[in-house]
Design an enzyme around this catalytic site. Structure first.
Site, PDB file in Angstrom:
ATOM      1  N   CYS A  79      20.120  81.164 -66.433  1.00 39.92           N
ATOM      2  CA  CYS A  79      19.127  79.847 -66.887  1.00 39.92           C
ATOM      3  C   CYS A  79      19.270  78.754 -65.916  1.00 39.92           C
ATOM      4  O   CYS A  79      18.595  77.847 -65.614  1.00 39.92           O
ATOM      5  CB  CYS A  79      19.308  79.570 -68.534  1.00 39.92           C
ATOM      6  SG  CYS A  79      20.260  80.981 -69.261  1.00 39.92           S
TER       7      CYS A  79
ATOM      8  N   ARG B 188      30.957  87.994 -65.954  1.00 34.85           N
ATOM      9  CA  ARG B 188      31.385  87.656 -67.280  1.00 34.85           C
ATOM     10  C   ARG B 188      32.789  88.012 -67.405  1.00 34.85           C
ATOM     11  O   ARG B 188      33.024  88.943 -67.224  1.00 34.85           O
ATOM     12  CB  ARG B 188      30.687  88.009 -68.395  1.00 34.85           C
ATOM     13  CG  ARG B 188      29.119  87.288 -68.385  1.00 34.85           C
ATOM     14  CD  ARG B 188      28.376  87.975 -69.472  1.00 34.85           C
ATOM     15  NE  ARG B 188      26.936  87.370 -69.226  1.00 34.85           N
ATOM     16  CZ  ARG B 188      25.912  87.438 -69.916  1.00 34.85           C
ATOM     17  NH1 ARG B 188      25.941  88.531 -70.949  1.00 34.85           N
ATOM     18  NH2 ARG B 188      24.880  87.040 -70.063  1.00 34.85           N
TER      19      ARG B 188
ATOM     20  N   GLN C 125      21.223  91.268 -64.936  1.00 33.22           N
ATOM     21  CA  GLN C 125      20.342  91.468 -65.974  1.00 33.22           C
ATOM     22  C   GLN C 125      18.702  91.552 -65.471  1.00 33.22           C
ATOM     23  O   GLN C 125      18.694  90.819 -64.158  1.00 33.22           O
ATOM     24  CB  GLN C 125      20.297  90.081 -66.829  1.00 33.22           C
ATOM     25  CG  GLN C 125      21.528  90.135 -67.557  1.00 33.22           C
ATOM     26  CD  GLN C 125      21.399  89.109 -68.759  1.00 33.22           C
ATOM     27  OE1 GLN C 125      20.981  87.806 -68.521  1.00 33.22           O
ATOM     28  NE2 GLN C 125      22.026  89.387 -69.864  1.00 33.22           N
TER      29      GLN C 125
ATOM     30  N   ASP D 115      16.528  89.580 -65.807  1.00 33.29           N
ATOM     31  CA  ASP D 115      16.539  88.352 -66.506  1.00 33.29           C
ATOM     32  C   ASP D 115      15.069  87.630 -66.149  1.00 33.29           C
ATOM     33  O   ASP D 115      14.568  87.863 -65.281  1.00 33.29           O
ATOM     34  CB  ASP D 115      17.595  87.481 -66.220  1.00 33.29           C
ATOM     35  CG  ASP D 115      17.734  86.420 -67.224  1.00 33.29           C
ATOM     36  OD1 ASP D 115      17.392  86.194 -67.975  1.00 33.29           O
ATOM     37  OD2 ASP D 115      18.937  85.782 -66.698  1.00 33.29           O
TER      38      ASP D 115
ATOM     39  N   HIS E 158      12.995  83.612 -67.189  1.00 34.41           N
ATOM     40  CA  HIS E 158      12.862  82.584 -68.240  1.00 34.41           C
ATOM     41  C   HIS E 158      11.253  82.064 -68.002  1.00 34.41           C
ATOM     42  O   HIS E 158      11.075  81.859 -66.853  1.00 34.41           O
ATOM     43  CB  HIS E 158      13.834  81.354 -67.597  1.00 34.41           C
ATOM     44  CG  HIS E 158      15.053  81.915 -67.841  1.00 34.41           C
ATOM     45  ND1 HIS E 158      15.976  82.429 -66.695  1.00 34.41           N
ATOM     46  CD2 HIS E 158      15.759  81.714 -69.162  1.00 34.41           C
ATOM     47  CE1 HIS E 158      17.285  82.523 -67.320  1.00 34.41           C
ATOM     48  NE2 HIS E 158      17.072  82.217 -68.736  1.00 34.41           N
TER      49      HIS E 158
ATOM     50  N   LYS F 279      16.618  84.167 -81.979  1.00 42.74           N
ATOM     51  CA  LYS F 279      16.519  85.188 -80.883  1.00 42.74           C
ATOM     52  C   LYS F 279      16.119  86.480 -81.463  1.00 42.74           C
ATOM     53  O   LYS F 279      16.262  86.690 -83.030  1.00 42.74           O
ATOM     54  CB  LYS F 279      17.518  85.609 -80.032  1.00 42.74           C
ATOM     55  CG  LYS F 279      19.094  85.792 -81.062  1.00 42.74           C
ATOM     56  CD  LYS F 279      20.149  86.228 -79.714  1.00 42.74           C
ATOM     57  CE  LYS F 279      21.204  86.823 -80.668  1.00 42.74           C
ATOM     58  NZ  LYS F 279      22.365  87.403 -79.962  1.00 42.74           N
TER      59      LYS F 279
ATOM     60  N   HIS G  83      14.018  82.740 -73.031  1.00 44.92           N
ATOM     61  CA  HIS G  83      14.975  83.496 -72.093  1.00 44.92           C
ATOM     62  C   HIS G  83      14.775  84.864 -72.548  1.00 44.92           C
ATOM     63  O   HIS G  83      14.683  85.150 -73.648  1.00 44.92           O
ATOM     64  CB  HIS G  83      16.387  83.169 -72.547  1.00 44.92           C
ATOM     65  CG  HIS G  83      16.848  82.016 -72.589  1.00 44.92           C
ATOM     66  ND1 HIS G  83      17.781  81.218 -71.573  1.00 44.92           N
ATOM     67  CD2 HIS G  83      16.509  80.774 -73.233  1.00 44.92           C
ATOM     68  CE1 HIS G  83      17.928  80.043 -71.922  1.00 44.92           C
ATOM     69  NE2 HIS G  83      17.190  79.725 -72.843  1.00 44.92           N
TER      70      HIS G  83
HETATM   71 ZN   LIG Z   1      18.563  82.542 -70.005  1.00 44.35          ZN
END
Ligand SMILES: [Zn+2]
Ligand SMILES: [Zn+2]
Length: 616
Positions: free
Chosen positions: A324, A353, A371, A373, A375, A454, A500
């Site tokens: 992000c 992580r 991910q 991922d 946005h 979420k 997200h």
């Molecule tokens: Zn994010």
């Protein structure tokens, strides 16, 4: 409507309905709460009486298993004089009881304990319940030299009750069965160490695990499933199928082998294809940032411990644990107009992580994580459509893999940023999207991220196990922390929302789950090796090689080792290769001998084979 005298119990209610029901009753459920049969009912409340026929009901199983844990404690006390007993709750799929043994217990001792429980079952046990004062309870356990029970009494809240079966009395809130007859199958499944009250400063106890069922068949089915899960364990199949391994030199970060990389890249190709269709834009942002970036995003100091830190030019920096912040910086690179929105940035660069070593678990919990991922930057009016689009995307993906989706909607946590009004609106938007897409969901109060509510997407695999996969999170905090706005049609700056979302969750976790879901037998499009050509003898190698060339649109390899044909076919089966083509004297391009995974055999021409493959 049942008319019962004041103080009537669940058992009284069952008797009033019929003797059979009273005999089979195991538990009372009222307004979603369970209650012991021996306790008085609340006036005017609807009740449900669970019986031995509710053999798959989680509450009915829990009362059976909890009662089994008391039988375990009774047996252990008889067999091991001097043992101290602690607690014995039901858990998912079974129960446990924690003990402090004078001598260490070994796995080999379990059959003896199990036999003792079986003896109790054969004799039969009935449970009786009594309420006692704290003083009485404490005195009893002091007399019996049970220090853990004394401590439990001292810290207990509310009324204290005893349950007694045979000559064994336990401190317990219940509920329990009337007697042991419904316990038709019981098995002790393992041993583990466990600290008293989960506190590593306190004594280490021995935890005995077990499970119990209302029928022998149910136990057999359960044990079969456990065996199958063990066979399919991705930590075992991964190295066996030559997909990945882990090294002690970097725990939690998989080393992907070429075959595992095929899975990775096929999933990435699917992700890119589908993203392009759905209006996502691929981007690429840095992996390391100065610490200020994460203070701005709000990840520092909240998630500082989860991130790997480093020093750059004598300044504190960190490796990103999420994409992000990079996407916020990208969006901020110039002024944005409402006409551009929504903007959907997608990026699969590696994240890091710092998961604790003890929590790492194969591909399911890793340190280097990738991910799928994205946005989505949008206006408030676009939230509904964007969330609905993401939920639709998720459903499409999971159906592709034959995984049944359900969702969990997590609402505002204690450490939330933003006002209650914002949270009210945002939570409602997510719930509406789930309803619109007809996805089953439950609500997890207080489980949302600090910046917004979420949706956690769960999937059920081929073995009926539920896995948490993707997440969809709505956020108005991070854009405002980065000072992001857009110019509206009114030529004024407006605040912005970000969604997200990751649908595989992570590639690592998703692949781990797919390995277990398919038991390593991947569908043709995903299989690391799709076809294998096996030349029968040395003089077939040349033709086999040219056949391999002709199949070159697919992932095909050649096994020309000096092993027997039978051995090479068996190896291909173990590797779960979908198609094996054996090439010998009798074969030609007009007539190939093809073995499909699962044993089916056929003779077909090369053109016929290519036509069949094209349909996959
Ligand atoms: Zn994010
Ligand atoms: Zn109990």
């Amino acid at each position: 409507m049942l008319e019962l005298p004041d103080g009537a119990t669940g058992l009284d209610a069952a008797r009033a309905i019929g003797p059979k029901l009273a005999e089979q009753a195991v538990l009372v459920r009222s307004n979603g709460r369970v209650q012991d049969l021996r306790l008085p009912l609340e006036d005017g409340q609807p009740i449900q009486i669970l019986t031995t026929r509710d053999k798959d009901d989680p509450d009915a199983l829990a009362v059976l298993r909890h009662s089994s844990s008391h039988l375990l404690a009774e047996a252990v006390r008889r067999l091991y004089p001097g043992v101290k007993i602690a607690i014995g709750p039901p858990i998912e799929n079974g129960f446990y009881y924690d003990f402090d043994f004078p001598e260490p217990l070994r796995e080999e001792d379990l059959p003896r304990i199990e036999a003792e429980i079986q003896r109790e079952l054969d004799e039969g046990r009935e449970w009786s319940r009594e309420e006692v004062s704290a003083g009485e309870a404490k005195q009893r356990f002091l007399d019996e030299h049970e220090p853990y029970k004394v401590e439990l009494v001292e810290t207990a809240e509310g009324p204290i009750s005893f349950y007694t079966q045979g000559d064994f009395t336990d401190l317990c809130r219940g509920p329990h069965l009337q007697d042991s007859r419904p316990i038709k199958a019981l098995k002790l499944t393992g041993l583990a160490g466990a600290y008293w009250r989960g506190d590593s400063e306190k004594p280490q106890l021995t935890r005995i695990y077990g499970t119990a069922f209302y029928s022998k068949d149910d136990l057999d089915l359960h044990l079969e499933r456990l065996e199958e899960a063990k066979r399919r364990d991705h930590r075992r199949l991964g190295p066996e199928l030559d997909l990945f391994h882990f090294s002690e030199r970097s725990p939690g970060s998989p080393l992907w082998h070429p075959k595992g990389m095929v899975l990775f890249q096929e999933l990435d190709a699917l992700r890119r294809r589908e993203n392009a269709k759905r209006g996502y834009l691929e981007v690429r942002t840095p992996i390391i940032y100065d610490a200020q970036t994460f203070y701005t995003s709000g990840h520092f100091p909240k998630y500082e411990d989860l991130m790997f830190k480093l020093e750059v030019d004598e300044q504190p920096w960190a490796m990103k644990a999420m994409n992000c912040p990079g996407h916020m910086l990208l969006f901020a690179s110039r002024l944005r107009s409402y006409r551009e929105l929504p903007i959907r940035y997608a990026e699969p660069t590696p994240l890091h992580r710092n998961e604790l070593t003890g929590t790492l678990h194969g591909l399911l919990r890793v340190r280097m994580i990738t991910q799928d991922d994205a946005h989505i930057f949008c206006t408030e009016e676009q939230i509904q459509d964007e969330i609905a689009g993401v939920v639709d995307y998720a459903r499409y993906l999971y159906e592709l893999f034959g995984l049944k989706a359900s969702a969990e909607l997590s609402t505002r946590p204690d450490n939330k940023l933003g006002t209650d009004e914002q949270w009210d609106r945002n939570e409602a938007a997510l719930e509406e999207a789930l309803k619109l897409n007809e996805i089953e969901y439950t609500i997890a109060e207080g489980e949302g991220a600090f910046y917004g509510p979420k949706i956690d997407l769960h999937m059920e695999d081929a073995l009926g196990r539920s896995w948490q996969m993707g997440t969809i999170q709505l956020d108005s905090q991070m854009p405002s922390r980065f000072g992001l706005t857009y110019m509206g049609p009114d030529n004024r700056e407006h605040s912005l929302y970000v969604v997200h979302r990751a649908l595989y969750g992570s590639f690592e976790r998703f692949i781990g789950i797919l390995i277990e879901h398919y038991g390593g037998a991947f569908p043709f499009w995903l299989a690391p090796v799709q076809l294998r050509v096996i030349p029968v003898g040395e003089h077939h190698r040349e033709e086999a090689r040219s056949l391999k060339e002709r199949l070159g649109d697919y992932r095909v390899d050649l096994d020309d080792r000096d092993e027997t044909v039978g051995r090479r076919i068996r190896d291909a089966e173990l590797e779960k290769v979908p198609y094996v083509v054996v090439y010998g004297d009798k074969e030609s391009e007009a007539s190939l001998s093809v073995r499909k995974r699962g044993g089916e055999q056929a003779t077909t021409s090369l053109d016929g084979l290519l036509a069949e493959l094209a349909t996959l």
